[in-house]
Scaffold this motif. Structure first.
Motif, PDB file in Angstrom:
ATOM      1  N   LEU A  55      -0.994  32.477   2.746  1.00  0.00           N
ATOM      2  CA  LEU A  55      -1.706  32.097   3.960  1.00  0.00           C
ATOM      3  C   LEU A  55      -1.018  30.906   4.600  1.00  0.00           C
ATOM      4  CD1 LEU A  55      -5.347  32.435   2.743  1.00  0.00           C
ATOM      5  CD2 LEU A  55      -4.172  33.887   4.344  1.00  0.00           C
ATOM      6  N   ARG A  56      -0.972  30.959   5.882  1.00  0.00           N
ATOM      7  CA  ARG A  56      -0.275  29.904   6.598  1.00  0.00           C
ATOM      8  C   ARG A  56      -1.074  28.614   6.528  1.00  0.00           C
ATOM      9  NH1 ARG A  56       0.874  28.847  12.701  1.00  0.00           N
ATOM     10  NH2 ARG A  56      -1.211  29.612  13.027  1.00  0.00           N
ATOM     11  N   PRO A  57      -0.479  27.517   6.046  1.00  0.00           N
ATOM     12  CA  PRO A  57      -1.212  26.254   6.077  1.00  0.00           C
ATOM     13  C   PRO A  57      -1.434  25.806   7.514  1.00  0.00           C
ATOM     14  CG  PRO A  57       0.940  25.988   5.038  1.00  0.00           C
ATOM     15  CD  PRO A  57       0.842  27.403   5.447  1.00  0.00           C
ATOM     16  N   ALA A  58      -2.441  24.988   7.682  1.00  0.00           N
ATOM     17  CA  ALA A  58      -2.823  24.610   9.043  1.00  0.00           C
ATOM     18  C   ALA A  58      -1.734  23.813   9.740  1.00  0.00           C
ATOM     19  CB  ALA A  58      -4.114  23.815   9.011  1.00  0.00           C
ATOM     20  N   ASP A  59      -0.892  23.139   8.939  1.00  0.00           N
ATOM     21  CA  ASP A  59       0.117  22.282   9.572  1.00  0.00           C
ATOM     22  C   ASP A  59       1.482  22.957   9.637  1.00  0.00           C
ATOM     23  OD1 ASP A  59       0.447  22.338   6.936  1.00  0.00           O
ATOM     24  OD2 ASP A  59       0.745  20.187   6.639  1.00  0.00           O
ATOM     25  N   TYR A  60       1.496  24.260   9.451  1.00  0.00           N
ATOM     26  CA  TYR A  60       2.765  24.988   9.532  1.00  0.00           C
ATOM     27  C   TYR A  60       2.908  25.545  10.939  1.00  0.00           C
ATOM     28  CZ  TYR A  60       6.390  28.384   8.323  1.00  0.00           C
ATOM     29  OH  TYR A  60       7.544  29.108   8.270  1.00  0.00           O
ATOM     30  N   TYR A  61       3.778  24.940  11.709  1.00  0.00           N
ATOM     31  CA  TYR A  61       3.960  25.411  13.079  1.00  0.00           C
ATOM     32  C   TYR A  61       5.292  26.132  13.190  1.00  0.00           C
ATOM     33  CZ  TYR A  61       0.030  22.519  14.249  1.00  0.00           C
ATOM     34  OH  TYR A  61      -1.215  21.981  14.301  1.00  0.00           O
ATOM     35  N   ALA A  62       5.269  27.250  13.829  1.00  0.00           N
ATOM     36  CA  ALA A  62       6.508  27.998  14.003  1.00  0.00           C
ATOM     37  C   ALA A  62       6.365  28.884  15.225  1.00  0.00           C
ATOM     38  CB  ALA A  62       6.792  28.849  12.780  1.00  0.00           C
ATOM     39  N   GLU A  63       7.441  29.519  15.582  1.00  0.00           N
ATOM     40  CA  GLU A  63       7.408  30.370  16.759  1.00  0.00           C
ATOM     41  C   GLU A  63       6.464  31.544  16.523  1.00  0.00           C
ATOM     42  OE1 GLU A  63      11.118  32.092  17.713  1.00  0.00           O
ATOM     43  OE2 GLU A  63      10.425  32.851  19.640  1.00  0.00           O
ATOM     44  N   PRO A  98       7.537  32.848   5.251  1.00  0.00           N
ATOM     45  CA  PRO A  98       7.007  33.117   3.905  1.00  0.00           C
ATOM     46  C   PRO A  98       5.522  33.491   3.866  1.00  0.00           C
ATOM     47  CG  PRO A  98       7.252  30.780   4.242  1.00  0.00           C
ATOM     48  CD  PRO A  98       7.777  31.415   5.458  1.00  0.00           C
ATOM     49  N   PHE A  99       4.866  33.635   4.966  1.00  0.00           N
ATOM     50  CA  PHE A  99       3.426  33.915   4.921  1.00  0.00           C
ATOM     51  C   PHE A  99       3.122  35.298   5.487  1.00  0.00           C
ATOM     52  CE2 PHE A  99       4.047  29.342   5.626  1.00  0.00           C
ATOM     53  CZ  PHE A  99       3.672  28.922   4.363  1.00  0.00           C
ATOM     54  N   HIS A 100       1.933  35.750   5.187  1.00  0.00           N
ATOM     55  CA  HIS A 100       1.526  37.073   5.681  1.00  0.00           C
ATOM     56  C   HIS A 100       0.317  36.893   6.586  1.00  0.00           C
ATOM     57  CE1 HIS A 100       4.087  38.970   2.670  1.00  0.00           C
ATOM     58  NE2 HIS A 100       3.693  37.985   1.894  1.00  0.00           N
ATOM     59  N   ASP A 101       0.490  37.142   7.839  1.00  0.00           N
ATOM     60  CA  ASP A 101      -0.676  36.985   8.701  1.00  0.00           C
ATOM     61  C   ASP A 101      -0.870  38.147   9.664  1.00  0.00           C
ATOM     62  OD1 ASP A 101       1.439  36.488  10.301  1.00  0.00           O
ATOM     63  OD2 ASP A 101       0.625  34.703  11.253  1.00  0.00           O
ATOM     64  N   HIS A 102      -0.208  39.254   9.404  1.00  0.00           N
ATOM     65  CA  HIS A 102      -0.548  40.413  10.221  1.00  0.00           C
ATOM     66  C   HIS A 102      -0.375  41.706   9.432  1.00  0.00           C
ATOM     67  CE1 HIS A 102       3.755  40.178  10.865  1.00  0.00           C
ATOM     68  NE2 HIS A 102       3.761  41.355  11.451  1.00  0.00           N
ATOM     69  N   VAL A 103      -0.991  42.730   9.941  1.00  0.00           N
ATOM     70  CA  VAL A 103      -1.035  43.996   9.212  1.00  0.00           C
ATOM     71  C   VAL A 103      -0.779  45.142  10.194  1.00  0.00           C
ATOM     72  CG1 VAL A 103      -3.550  43.899   9.426  1.00  0.00           C
ATOM     73  CG2 VAL A 103      -2.548  45.494   7.848  1.00  0.00           C
ATOM     74  N   PHE A 104       0.084  46.055   9.764  1.00  0.00           N
ATOM     75  CA  PHE A 104       0.342  47.252  10.575  1.00  0.00           C
ATOM     76  C   PHE A 104      -0.532  48.386  10.075  1.00  0.00           C
ATOM     77  CE2 PHE A 104       5.071  46.183  11.560  1.00  0.00           C
ATOM     78  CZ  PHE A 104       4.639  45.208  12.435  1.00  0.00           C
ATOM     79  N   ASN A 113      -8.101  26.656   3.356  1.00  0.00           N
ATOM     80  CA  ASN A 113      -7.503  25.352   3.603  1.00  0.00           C
ATOM     81  C   ASN A 113      -6.177  25.145   2.884  1.00  0.00           C
ATOM     82  OD1 ASN A 113      -9.110  25.548   1.404  1.00  0.00           O
ATOM     83  ND2 ASN A 113     -10.566  23.998   2.094  1.00  0.00           N
ATOM     84  N   GLU A 114      -5.942  25.941   1.847  1.00  0.00           N
ATOM     85  CA  GLU A 114      -4.649  25.843   1.185  1.00  0.00           C
ATOM     86  C   GLU A 114      -3.919  27.167   1.371  1.00  0.00           C
ATOM     87  OE1 GLU A 114      -4.654  24.105  -2.850  1.00  0.00           O
ATOM     88  OE2 GLU A 114      -6.706  23.612  -2.287  1.00  0.00           O
ATOM     89  N   SER A 115      -2.626  27.110   1.114  1.00  0.00           N
ATOM     90  CA  SER A 115      -1.853  28.306   1.446  1.00  0.00           C
ATOM     91  C   SER A 115      -1.964  29.393   0.377  1.00  0.00           C
ATOM     92  CB  SER A 115      -0.398  27.935   1.665  1.00  0.00           C
ATOM     93  OG  SER A 115       0.113  27.402   0.472  1.00  0.00           O
ATOM     94  N   ASP A 116      -2.371  29.038  -0.824  1.00  0.00           N
ATOM     95  CA  ASP A 116      -2.413  30.087  -1.847  1.00  0.00           C
ATOM     96  C   ASP A 116      -3.817  30.355  -2.349  1.00  0.00           C
ATOM     97  OD1 ASP A 116      -2.551  27.616  -2.896  1.00  0.00           O
ATOM     98  OD2 ASP A 116      -1.443  28.082  -4.726  1.00  0.00           O
ATOM     99  N   LYS A 117      -4.786  29.654  -1.806  1.00  0.00           N
ATOM    100  CA  LYS A 117      -6.147  29.883  -2.290  1.00  0.00           C
ATOM    101  C   LYS A 117      -7.033  30.261  -1.126  1.00  0.00           C
ATOM    102  CE  LYS A 117      -6.320  26.850  -6.171  1.00  0.00           C
ATOM    103  NZ  LYS A 117      -6.596  25.453  -6.438  1.00  0.00           N
ATOM    104  N   ILE A 118      -7.859  31.228  -1.370  1.00  0.00           N
ATOM    105  CA  ILE A 118      -8.828  31.602  -0.346  1.00  0.00           C
ATOM    106  C   ILE A 118     -10.155  30.980  -0.733  1.00  0.00           C
ATOM    107  CG2 ILE A 118      -9.999  33.503   0.767  1.00  0.00           C
ATOM    108  CD1 ILE A 118      -7.662  35.230   0.026  1.00  0.00           C
ATOM    109  N   ALA A 119     -10.839  30.435   0.232  1.00  0.00           N
ATOM    110  CA  ALA A 119     -12.158  29.872  -0.051  1.00  0.00           C
ATOM    111  C   ALA A 119     -13.075  30.970  -0.567  1.00  0.00           C
ATOM    112  CB  ALA A 119     -12.731  29.260   1.222  1.00  0.00           C
TER     113      ALA A 119
END
Lengths: 298, 325
Positions: A124-132, B205-211, B232-238
């Motif tokens: 998951l993208r961290p909140a402070d990770y900004y990119a294009e 390095p992140f996954h934020d969309h799905v086809f 709030n963290e990149s590897d943990k889901i609330a």
């Protein structure tokens, strides 16, 4: 004739001999319904599969074996998830179709995220990770503007609708009130009449006065108020009609009239306009006619 | 600059064993941030080796590259669709427009080879109306020709999502992709072409969309959604984050109608033919003919009336010339 035959042959493999007109028209309607576009630029399908279509299963599987990755490739390379589609989706029902896609995506992402989480990879993208991003900021601005405009439109429509409803309600309430008032009045008159009857029966000797009052009560006009704001007052009158009624005593009458007509304050317009009272007031009319006539005769 | 660095990294990844064999400890490589941590690298290498050993195959590395081009005289809408796809695939190379028609197979193959790609997407627009999509695995097939329908580009304002450029998509397939041989083949091709390779240099390095690839009504429907999960963290889901996940559509949308599958790339023996396919030209011709049918019907009715009159002549009127004399 030949044209028609060809057309039907296009859709149906077996050409139907259409000799009578009725048959032709029937065919026509059928083809029309079939070629109706589904979604703007949607396609038409053959009603039945053509018989000479090639289907080389072995070849297909062969090719699949050629191009596919080795079997033991880890999932992280593919990131693919299969989702069961519970029921057949109707293509022409846009809402149902999109919903099916949405649920598929949602279910797929859930499974994928669980897998990724179990692998302990950050995904998951961290909140402070900004990119294009895929869409530019200007474009997103436009999207936002559009959304806001739509929201505003809806709100305005809501407001208008509410206003209309309030108006309707007010009208109803007003009508109700008037009804009640009329009822009240009727009851009052009724009660007065009753009381009088009772009094007469009990032996009260009423004179002419009573009869006159009865007359006025009979048509109910005595209870009616004039719907004028200030009865008997000319529109431009500043003294509130006092000038007409004649003097408060001290000041001379003429002065008061003048004051009411020319004094300071109030509306200047419509001063010379006649009102019902001034028209009916014939006091100044033909005052010294008699003497004038006499003069002329002389 | 970027290219050079990438090259050195691949060299490390591809030939780990070789380096280990060298007896003399090499001088550690110099990087921007100081000396490269040899020890750490070695560990990593060992790990990779172990991985390779357990699989008993050389380390798999996805080196897919997709060439995206279109034909000349393409519609603006379809061109935008192509550009959207280019922005979705960080592992693609976009090329100039290609003259379509006749000899495209050979030239396209050449072009793909020239750009050292392993697959290609070719958008072919005909008559400014119909969009065909060629999807080909390049040196030796197979290739598929689709008719593209129901196109919505990313620029449309009703598609409100947005996601990182170059993040690796999650590919979801409906289960009916496994029903037939040709769907299986198509699924494999879609995975290879639309999946961004792991550790690709432009991938994030992140996954934020799905086809979404879904077969409905024998067409492949494509959708692209952004996933938004409260976290709030990149590897943990609330807790309960997965249940609260929502998707927002990013676009583009299109619908692929497979026409034919060929054995080679941009040509070769036909392996599959869609039995239900009617080309848009035929549809248009049909519509035109329907309009023309009106006149034909009228003419036909007239001739039939004439035939009828001839076959049933009126009885001669006995009073016809009563008043003539």
């Amino acid at each position: 004739m030949g044209v028609l035959n060809k057309r039907t042959a296009l859709l149906k493999e077996d050409a139907v001999e259409d000799d009578d007109l009725v048959d032709v028209s029937g065919d026509e309607s059928e083809t029309e319904s079939e070629s109706e576009p589904e979604e703007g630029d949607e396609d038409v399908k053959l009603s039945e599969p053509s018989k000479n279509a090639i289907y080389n299963t072995d070849g297909l599987l062969d090719k699949l074996g050629d191009i596919s990755w080795p079997d033991n490739v880890e999932w992280i390379h593919k990131l693919s998830i299969d989702i069961d589609q519970e029921q057949e989706v109707d293509v022409n029902d846009d809402l149902a179709r999109e919903l099916a896609f949405y649920t598929q995506a949602l279910e797929g992402t859930r499974q994928a995220f669980e897998k990724l989480q179990s692998m302990g990879l950050p995904f998951l993208r961290p909140a402070d990770y900004y990119a294009e991003m895929v869409k530019s900021d200007t474009h997103m601005e436009k999207v936002k503007g559009q959304l806001l405009a739509e929201k505003k439109k809806i709100e305005e429509a809501e407001e208008r609708r509410k206003g209309r409803e309030a108006k309707k309600l007010a009208k109803e309430i007003q009508a109700q009130k008037q009804k009640e008032r009329a009822k009240q009045k009727k009851e009052d008159i009724e009660s007065v009449k009753k009381w009088r009857k009772q009094r007469q029966q009990s032996g009260f000797a009423g004179g002419d006065k009573d009869a006159a009052m009865e007359l006025s009560l009979e048509d109910g006009k005595a209870f009616e108020r004039s719907n004028k704001k200030r009865p008997g007052v000319a529109p431009g009158d500043r003294s509130g009609g006092k000038a007409r009624q004649g003097g408060m005593g001290k000041k001379p009458k003429k002065r008061e009239i003048r004051n009411s007509k020319f004094g300071s304050g109030g509306r200047k317009a419509g001063k010379k306009q006649n009102t019902a009272d001034t028209i009916n007031d014939l006091r100044g009319f033909n005052k010294d006619n008699a003497s004038g006539d006499k003069k002329r005769k002389r | 600059m970027g290219k050079k660095r990438k090259h050195s990294e691949t060299a490390i990844a591809v030939a780990p064993a070789k380096k280990k064999d060298e007896a003399a400890p090499e001088r550690p490589q110099r990087t921007l941030f100081g000396w490269k941590d040899e020890k750490h690298k070695n560990e990593q290498l060992e790990e990779e080796e172990q991985e390779a050993a357990t699989h008993s195959t050389p380390l798999f590395r996805n080196k897919e590259k997709v060439l995206v081009t279109c034909s000349r005289r393409i519609n603006f809408r379809y061109r935008h669709l192509m550009l959207n796809i280019v922005s979705l695939l960080p592992h693609c190379k976009k090329d100039n427009k290609v003259e379509s028609a006749e000899s495209k197979g050979a030239t396209l193959n050449e072009l793909v080879e020239l750009r050292s790609c392993s697959s290609s997407l070719f958008f072919e627009c005909r008559k400014h109306k119909d969009l065909y999509l060629w999807m080909a695995k390049c040196p030796n097939g197979p290739s598929v020709k689709f008719l593209v329908n129901a196109v919505h580009t990313m620029e449309e304002l009703k598609l409100t999502g947005n996601h990182l450029k170059g993040s690796r998509p999650i590919l979801t397939f409906s289960s009916n992709f496994d029903s037939n041989a040709h769907w299986k083949l198509l699924k494999e091709m879609l995975i290879q072409i639309f999946g961004t390779p792991k550790l690709h240099r432009k991938a994030k390095p992140f996954h934020d969309h799905v086809f979404v690839f879904s077969i409905v009504d024998d067409h492949i429907w494509f959708r692209n959604y952004q996933t938004s999960v409260p976290h709030n963290e990149s590897d943990k889901i609330a807790r309960g984050g997965l249940d609260n996940m929502t998707l927002v559509e990013v676009g583009p949308r299109f619908c692929l109608n497979p026409i034919k599958i060929f054995g080679g790339s941009f040509g070769g023996p036909t392996l599959y033919e869609n039995p239900f396919y009617v080309s848009p030209n035929q549809i248009r011709a049909l519509e035109k003919r329907q309009k023309a049918g009106k006149y034909a019907k009228k003419v036909k009715a007239k001739t039939r009336r004439k035939m009828h009159e001839l076959s049933n002549p009126l009885e001669p009127d006995e009073f016809a010339d009563m008043w003539k004399e």
